[in-house]
Enzyme design. Structure first.
Site, PDB file in Angstrom:
ATOM      1  N   CYS A   1      -4.654   5.989  13.568  1.00 18.40           N
ATOM      2  CA  CYS A   1      -5.986   5.861  12.950  1.00 18.40           C
ATOM      3  C   CYS A   1      -6.641   4.515  13.213  1.00 18.40           C
ATOM      4  O   CYS A   1      -7.844   4.366  13.009  1.00 18.40           O
ATOM      5  CB  CYS A   1      -5.889   6.070  11.445  1.00 18.40           C
ATOM      6  SG  CYS A   1      -5.673   7.788  11.019  1.00 18.40           S
TER       7      CYS A   1
HETATM    8  N1  CO8 Z   1      -4.083  23.220  -2.853  1.00 16.43           N
HETATM    9  C1  CO8 Z   1      -3.729  23.173  -4.159  1.00 16.43           C
HETATM   10  N2  CO8 Z   1      -2.796  22.330  -4.642  1.00 16.43           N
HETATM   11  C2  CO8 Z   1      -2.165  21.527  -3.744  1.00 16.43           C
HETATM   12  C3  CO8 Z   1      -2.472  21.546  -2.372  1.00 16.43           C
HETATM   13  C4  CO8 Z   1      -3.475  22.432  -1.933  1.00 16.43           C
HETATM   14  N3  CO8 Z   1      -3.834  22.505  -0.647  1.00 16.43           N
HETATM   15  N4  CO8 Z   1      -1.698  20.638  -1.751  1.00 16.43           N
HETATM   16  C5  CO8 Z   1      -0.933  20.074  -2.679  1.00 16.43           C
HETATM   17  N5  CO8 Z   1      -1.192  20.629  -3.906  1.00 16.43           N
HETATM   18  C6  CO8 Z   1      -0.570  20.315  -5.185  1.00 16.43           C
HETATM   19  C7  CO8 Z   1       0.861  19.854  -5.023  1.00 16.43           C
HETATM   20  O1  CO8 Z   1       1.751  20.940  -4.967  1.00 16.43           O
HETATM   21  C8  CO8 Z   1       1.053  18.985  -6.260  1.00 16.43           C
HETATM   22  O2  CO8 Z   1       1.377  19.830  -7.337  1.00 16.43           O
HETATM   23  P1  CO8 Z   1       2.444  19.341  -8.464  1.00 16.43           P
HETATM   24  O3  CO8 Z   1       1.818  18.123  -9.100  1.00 16.43           O
HETATM   25  O4  CO8 Z   1       2.541  20.526  -9.350  1.00 16.43           O
HETATM   26  O5  CO8 Z   1       3.711  19.018  -7.713  1.00 16.43           O
HETATM   27  C9  CO8 Z   1      -0.337  18.416  -6.534  1.00 16.43           C
HETATM   28  O6  CO8 Z   1      -1.251  19.253  -5.823  1.00 16.43           O
HETATM   29  C10 CO8 Z   1      -0.491  16.993  -6.052  1.00 16.43           C
HETATM   30  O7  CO8 Z   1      -0.065  16.907  -4.675  1.00 16.43           O
HETATM   31  P2  CO8 Z   1      -0.035  15.550  -3.880  1.00 16.43           P
HETATM   32  O8  CO8 Z   1       0.733  14.540  -4.658  1.00 16.43           O
HETATM   33  O9  CO8 Z   1       0.395  15.818  -2.481  1.00 16.43           O
HETATM   34  O10 CO8 Z   1      -1.605  15.232  -3.880  1.00 16.43           O
HETATM   35  P3  CO8 Z   1      -2.342  13.848  -3.799  1.00 16.43           P
HETATM   36  O11 CO8 Z   1      -3.117  13.703  -5.036  1.00 16.43           O
HETATM   37  O12 CO8 Z   1      -1.453  12.731  -3.385  1.00 16.43           O
HETATM   38  O13 CO8 Z   1      -3.380  14.112  -2.600  1.00 16.43           O
HETATM   39  C11 CO8 Z   1      -3.611  13.589  -0.242  1.00 16.43           C
HETATM   40  C12 CO8 Z   1      -2.902  14.442  -1.306  1.00 16.43           C
HETATM   41  C13 CO8 Z   1      -5.075  13.981  -0.231  1.00 16.43           C
HETATM   42  C14 CO8 Z   1      -2.974  13.874   1.095  1.00 16.43           C
HETATM   43  C15 CO8 Z   1      -3.476  12.096  -0.617  1.00 16.43           C
HETATM   44  O14 CO8 Z   1      -2.136  11.776  -0.910  1.00 16.43           O
HETATM   45  C16 CO8 Z   1      -3.943  11.185   0.498  1.00 16.43           C
HETATM   46  O15 CO8 Z   1      -5.052  11.274   0.982  1.00 16.43           O
HETATM   47  N6  CO8 Z   1      -3.103  10.213   0.879  1.00 16.43           N
HETATM   48  C17 CO8 Z   1      -3.426   9.261   1.937  1.00 16.43           C
HETATM   49  C18 CO8 Z   1      -3.228   9.930   3.229  1.00 16.43           C
HETATM   50  C19 CO8 Z   1      -3.623   9.069   4.397  1.00 16.43           C
HETATM   51  O16 CO8 Z   1      -4.425   8.184   4.342  1.00 16.43           O
HETATM   52  N7  CO8 Z   1      -3.045   9.386   5.476  1.00 16.43           N
HETATM   53  C20 CO8 Z   1      -3.378   8.741   6.677  1.00 16.43           C
HETATM   54  C21 CO8 Z   1      -3.061   9.712   7.735  1.00 16.43           C
HETATM   55  S1  CO8 Z   1      -4.123   9.605   9.023  1.00 16.43           S
HETATM   56  C22 CO8 Z   1      -3.419   8.736  10.351  1.00 16.43           C
HETATM   57  O17 CO8 Z   1      -2.776   7.761  10.253  1.00 16.43           O
HETATM   58  C23 CO8 Z   1      -3.703   9.292  11.690  1.00 16.43           C
HETATM   59  C24 CO8 Z   1      -2.583  10.099  12.152  1.00 16.43           C
HETATM   60  C25 CO8 Z   1      -2.955  10.710  13.432  1.00 16.43           C
HETATM   61  C26 CO8 Z   1      -3.937  11.842  13.303  1.00 16.43           C
HETATM   62  C27 CO8 Z   1      -3.273  13.115  13.032  1.00 16.43           C
HETATM   63  C28 CO8 Z   1      -4.177  14.269  13.312  1.00 16.43           C
HETATM   64  C29 CO8 Z   1      -3.628  15.598  12.815  1.00 16.43           C
END
Ligand code: CO8
Length: 386
Positions: free
Chosen positions: A169
């Site tokens: 990224c």
């Molecule tokens: N629908 C409904 N519920 C869901 C879903 C969904 N799709 N997904 C997860 N849940 C549920 C989970 O099961 C969990 O339930 P429970 O609490 O009962 O266990 C609850 O929602 C919370 O889940 P999470 O803890 O996973 O959710 P978050 O609040 O942490 O949100 C995010 C998830 C949005 C992914 C968040 O953690 C985030 O944005 N983190 C930062 C990510 C980031 O910045 N990553 C950078 C990556 S990009 C990069 O470096 C480039 C890589 C190269 C590119 C790749 C291209 C493909």
């Protein structure tokens, strides 16, 4: 850690890098959260139905449904642009289908990058012959070689040289610093940094935790010596790059996978992440980098007129902006493109800059900042010259 900064240049200060212009290629098709979730849930239902007995016996877990409300609340994303919409939404395929092109046709990544580059060149009033180098800075190259940058250079008719670089990224900000260093050193006066990101090709559309995150796009940034740059342009006041190894965002796809064919199609050959850990660890790392570099440059962070932040998660950006500015940032101070573009890896902060810089006044300062896998983070401090 790498650090480069220059005092603000006077007329005799020697080469000084600026951003002359930017360009953007946006695919025509977009997928809304509702469309995406309908496809995912159809896939989950089919999977659960086909494996009813194994699920009932506790041998495998049922796939839980996705939700559009969760996606928007957790990430801020409402839709994303993609190159290949129908196959991604087909619950049986759930991946882009981009036909392989023969070697005598331009490749997909090069085509997108050329479209973005042409806009940047036109905005700067540049002919390809004016450009000295092309850096293709993106999360994934379409092939190992020849370098994408060399194909893009050829398609545009640019002399000089080109090469690829990948810092996930943060590729675009690392590319901008590299281009700025070429200008500072006198090796080039005009460098094109292109970031074609087909994130849909390395996203696991069957993974509930991440299927909503990414979109496709290409950006271009023209970095030039101030002495030849058109006005208005953006002075590069200073740059800071940081990397720190982490497995929390990873993709194991690579040419050596062919040596272990039994592994080739497993989920770790696509994007995987520990999203919560990334959130927690990257926010303080990035905020500290920005504040530290601002201090070194003698810039008061609270005085930054605009933050063009990496577009991964609206909550992350809110926290980082708060730490930098000392108050909750307005949409005007820290614009979002995440809602319509999704996370476009290295292109995200450049899209935000491209779409939201024209209204700033001469002398305004701003910050282009990226962060992501590696971990990697890059900050580029800018000042508008009218
Ligand atoms: N629908 C409904 N519920 C869901 C879903 C969904 N799709 N997904 C997860 N849940 C549920 C989970 O099961 C969990 O339930 P429970 O609490 O009962 O266990 C609850 O929602 C919370 O889940 P999470 O803890 O996973 O959710 P978050 O609040 O942490 O949100 C995010 C998830 C949005 C992914 C968040 O953690 C985030 O944005 N983190 C930062 C990510 C980031 O910045 N990553 C950078 C990556 S990009 C990069 O470096 C480039 C890589 C190269 C590119 C790749 C291209 C493909």
């Amino acid at each position: 850690m790498s650090t480069t900064a220059l005092p603000h240049p006077g007329p005799l200060a020697g080469p000084h890098p600026v951003i002359s212009a930017t360009g953007l290629f946006t695919p025509p098709d977009s997928i809304s959260n509702d469309e995406l979730v309908a496809s995912f849930n159809a896939y989950a239902d089919a999977h659960n139905g086909a494996n009813e007995a194994a699920i009932a016996a506790g041998d495998i877990a049922a796939i839980l449904p996705s939700s559009a409300e969760f996606i928007e609340k957790a990430s801020g994303i409402k839709s994303r642009f993609v190159l290949s919409k129908a196959p991604i939404l087909d619950p049986v395929i759930m991946a882009p289908r981009l036909p392989e092109r023969p070697n005598d046709q331009i490749s997909v990544l090069a085509e997108m990058a050329v479209a973005a580059a042409r806009e940047a060149l036109a905005r700067a009033g540049r002919e390809p012959g004016d450009v000295d180098a092309v850096l293709c800075a993106a999360s994934n190259m379409q092939r190992p070689y020849p370098a994408m940058a060399v194909e893009i250079q050829d398609a545009l008719g640019i002399e000089g040289f080109g090469f690829d670089m990948n810092v996930a990224c943060s590729s675009a900000t690392f590319g901008i610093q590299t281009a700025a260093d070429y200008v500072r050193a006198g090796h080039a006066r005009s460098v094109l940094v292109v970031s074609p990101e087909v994130c849909s090709g390395h996203l696991n559309w069957r993974d509930r935790d991440s299927h909503f995150i990414f979109g496709d796009v290409a950006t271009a940034v023209l970095v030039e010596d101030a002495s030849i740059a058109p006005r208005p342009h953006w002075d590069i006041l200073g740059t800071r790059l940081v990397t720190k190894f982490s497995n929390n965002i990873r993709n194991n796809f690579g040419f050596l996978n062919r040596a272990a064919p039994e592994n080739r199609d497993t989920a770790d050959k696509l994007f995987v992440q520990e999203g919560r850990k990334v959130f927690k660890e990257v926010v303080p790392m990035v905020a500290a980098m920005i504040v530290d570099e601002a201090a070194r440059l003698g810039i008061e962070p609270a005085g930054l007129r605009r933050l063009w932040l990496h577009q991964a998660n609206a909550g992350m950006n809110r926290l980082i902006a708060q730490r930098v500015l000392g108050h909750e940032a307005s949409e005007d101070e820290s614009p979002t493109v995440l809602d319509t573009y999704g996370n476009t890896s290295s292109a995200g902060s450049v899209i935000a800059f491209h779409l939201h810089n024209a209204d700033l006044a001469e002398g305004d300062t701003g910050l282009l900042c990226s962060f992501g896998a590696g971990y990697s983070a890059g900050a580029v401090f800018l000042r508008k010259v009218g």
